[in-house]
Design a protein around this motif. Structure first.
Motif, short mmCIF file in Angstrom:
data_model
loop_
_atom_site.label_atom_id
_atom_site.label_comp_id
_atom_site.label_asym_id
_atom_site.label_seq_id
_atom_site.Cartn_x
_atom_site.Cartn_y
_atom_site.Cartn_z
N GLY A 303 -2.09 -4.01 -30.65
CA GLY A 303 -3.18 -3.06 -30.72
C GLY A 303 -3.62 -2.49 -29.39
O GLY A 303 -4.74 -2.00 -29.26
N TYR A 304 -2.76 -2.53 -28.35
CA TYR A 304 -3.13 -2.01 -27.03
C TYR A 304 -2.52 -0.63 -26.79
O TYR A 304 -1.45 -0.32 -27.29
N ALA A 305 -3.24 0.17 -26.02
CA ALA A 305 -2.74 1.47 -25.58
C ALA A 305 -3.20 1.70 -24.16
O ALA A 305 -4.27 1.24 -23.75
N MET A 306 -2.40 2.40 -23.37
CA MET A 306 -2.73 2.66 -21.98
C MET A 306 -3.57 3.92 -21.87
O MET A 306 -3.38 4.89 -22.60
N SER A 307 -4.50 3.90 -20.91
CA SER A 307 -5.27 5.10 -20.58
C SER A 307 -4.84 5.61 -19.22
O SER A 307 -4.32 6.71 -19.11
N GLU A 308 -5.04 4.81 -18.17
CA GLU A 308 -4.62 5.22 -16.83
C GLU A 308 -4.59 4.03 -15.90
O GLU A 308 -5.40 3.11 -16.00
N TRP A 309 -3.65 4.07 -14.95
CA TRP A 309 -3.60 3.05 -13.90
C TRP A 309 -4.51 3.44 -12.76
O TRP A 309 -4.81 4.61 -12.53
N TYR A 310 -4.96 2.43 -12.01
CA TYR A 310 -5.67 2.70 -10.77
C TYR A 310 -5.23 1.66 -9.74
O TYR A 310 -4.86 0.54 -10.06
N GLY A 311 -5.28 2.06 -8.47
CA GLY A 311 -4.84 1.17 -7.41
C GLY A 311 -3.33 1.17 -7.26
O GLY A 311 -2.60 1.81 -8.03
N PRO A 312 -2.82 0.46 -6.25
CA PRO A 312 -1.38 0.50 -5.96
C PRO A 312 -0.55 -0.25 -6.97
O PRO A 312 -1.02 -1.18 -7.63
N ALA A 313 0.71 0.17 -7.09
CA ALA A 313 1.70 -0.52 -7.92
C ALA A 313 2.49 -1.45 -7.00
O ALA A 313 3.31 -1.00 -6.20
N ILE A 314 2.22 -2.75 -7.09
CA ILE A 314 2.78 -3.72 -6.16
C ILE A 314 4.17 -4.15 -6.63
O ILE A 314 4.33 -4.69 -7.73
N PRO A 315 5.21 -3.93 -5.80
CA PRO A 315 6.57 -4.23 -6.24
C PRO A 315 6.95 -5.69 -6.02
O PRO A 315 6.48 -6.33 -5.08
N ASP A 316 7.77 -6.21 -6.91
CA ASP A 316 8.43 -7.49 -6.63
C ASP A 316 9.84 -7.16 -6.13
O ASP A 316 10.14 -6.01 -5.80
N ARG A 317 10.72 -8.13 -6.09
CA ARG A 317 12.07 -7.88 -5.58
C ARG A 317 13.08 -7.78 -6.71
O ARG A 317 14.28 -7.87 -6.48
#
Length: 416
Positions: A303-317
């Motif tokens: 039952g989840y839906a995305m609205s918008e991201w905020y802040g940085p997208a932190i990468p892994d390796r």
């Protein structure tokens, strides 16, 4: 022709396969989406209109909204007594187990007599911190402190920098979650018309002229800082050489998290009217390596839906990024929350799949939380407004608490 129930089901599935789920919160959070950083001015939260008599008003605030918070409403969904894992969704338990992460302190209290960097150079920092008081109207510039690999605090007393501001005069503290370099030896501080880079081992500040009202930074390896403003587009700054060059890639420093590898791919998570996307850039290339729609995959059945991201997208390796977000939640039974659910998502940049989601609920400060760093390939370090620093195991869903209380500061962390 006889139409069987199975055939009808197949036809319905084929017909609906390409239908994009509605973005319920697009209009209700139009104002909140523009609040990308904590401001000095008072923040205003728009009240949601009732939607078929099931929408719950969502209350949030930036740390710069100094009005006393109204009493929190009774939660519409029962708070779980333990961690919940359903379809790739986790919830912070009421009392997470405290598990320290060395050398991060349990209370994050900076001593008033911390030595100065000019007399105590730091070979490698694991954290840079700029304290704030969310309840105070005094938003004057506070000093930056670094935490070295031995767990000692040092105050940065070199360099000349102050608060940043946009074209409207709205101010913000300059430290960003992406300010500390991958090797932990430099701190990038955006400034109007400049970038200041603090060389910690040399206890020296480098000030490089960079045109514009610069507000965001991220690193491409340890030598290049990508500096951005309020829209897509960055410039490349070689801090040691003091040179500035245009960057062909139209990436955003608002939504990207940089790369620990020089010239490595940089992913950003963006929300647009056409849907939510992950976009991957290679520095130097004018076109993205790939652009994919974000697929809620594992979490949509919950039952989840995305609205918008905020802040940085932190990468892994391993090709994933983690970022905080706003979204919607419609439980199987109960009251729907539109746009006000705060989350942290882990997105696979190769296929756009949301691999896991951390539901942080609705009764928090607006833009409450931030992904900070990956401790290992499966454990993310997250800052929240209520718990402080937590770890989130994105494979098992386990959540532990690193600090014993909230961390009243902007934090940039690079663990060894």
């Amino acid at each position: 022709m006889t139409m069987t129930a199975d055939r009808l089901t197949e036809l319905f599935e084929e017909t609906s396969a390409d239908v994009t789920p509605p973005a319920f919160a697009a209009s209700a959070w139009a104002t909140a989406r523009r609040v990308r950083r904590r401001r000095q001015v008072l923040a205003t939260v728009a009240a949601f209109a009732a939607v078929v008599a099931v929408t719950v008003p969502v209350r949030g605030r930036d740390r710069d909204d100094f009005r006393p918070a109204p009493p929190a409403p009774a939660p519409s969904v029962p708070v779980p007594s333990a961690r919940v894992v359903t379809g790739g969704v986790d919830v912070v338990p009421p009392a997470p187990v405290v598990r320290p992460v060395s050398p991060l302190p349990a209370d994050f209290t900076i001593p008033a007599d911390a030595p100065k960097l000019s007399g105590h150079p730091v070979d490698r920092a694991v954290a840079v911190v700029q304290e704030y008081d969310p309840e105070s109207a005094d938003q004057s510039m506070r000093p930056l402190h670094v935490l070295d690999a031995a767990g000692a605090w040092v105050r940065i007393d070199v360099g000349d920098f102050g608060r940043t501001h946009d074209g409207g005069g709205n101010e913000a503290d300059p430290l960003r979650p992406t300010s500390l370099s991958p090797d932990g030896r430099r701190v990038a501080v955006p400034q109007p018309e400049a970038l200041v880079v603090i060389d910690l081992p040399a206890a020296k500040a480098h000030r490089i002229p960079v045109p514009g009202l610069n507000e965001q930074v991220m690193w491409s390896g340890d030598a290049i800082v990508l500096v951005g403003q309020g829209s897509a587009g960055v410039v490349r700054v070689d801090w040691a050489a003091g040179t500035v060059a245009p960057e062909p890639a139209a990436m955003s420093a608002w939504h990207g998290g940089g790369s620990p590898v020089a010239s490595g791919d940089i992913a950003e998570l963006i929300g647009a009217e056409g849907g939510r996307k992950v976009r991957v850039w290679r520095p130097g290339d004018a076109r993205p390596v790939r652009e994919l729609p974000v697929d809620l995959g594992l979490v949509r059945p919950s039952g989840y839906a995305m609205s918008e991201w905020y802040g940085p997208a932190i990468p892994d390796r391993t090709g994933r990024v983690a970022a905080a977000a706003w979204g919607d939640h419609t439980p199987a039974e109960g009251v729907r929350h539109l746009g006000g659910v705060q989350m942290v998502t882990v997105v696979n940049t190769a296929n756009g799949l949301v691999e896991r989601l951390l539901d942080l609920g609705v009764d928090r400060w607006k833009s409450c939380c931030a992904a900070l760093d990956w401790i290992d390939d499966q454990t993310l370090l997250v800052k929240t407004d209520l718990e402080g620093l937590i770890t989130w195991d994105v494979r098992t869903g386990e959540i532990t608490r690193v600090t014993t209380g909230p961390v009243r500061a902007t934090v940039s962390i690079r663990l060894p």
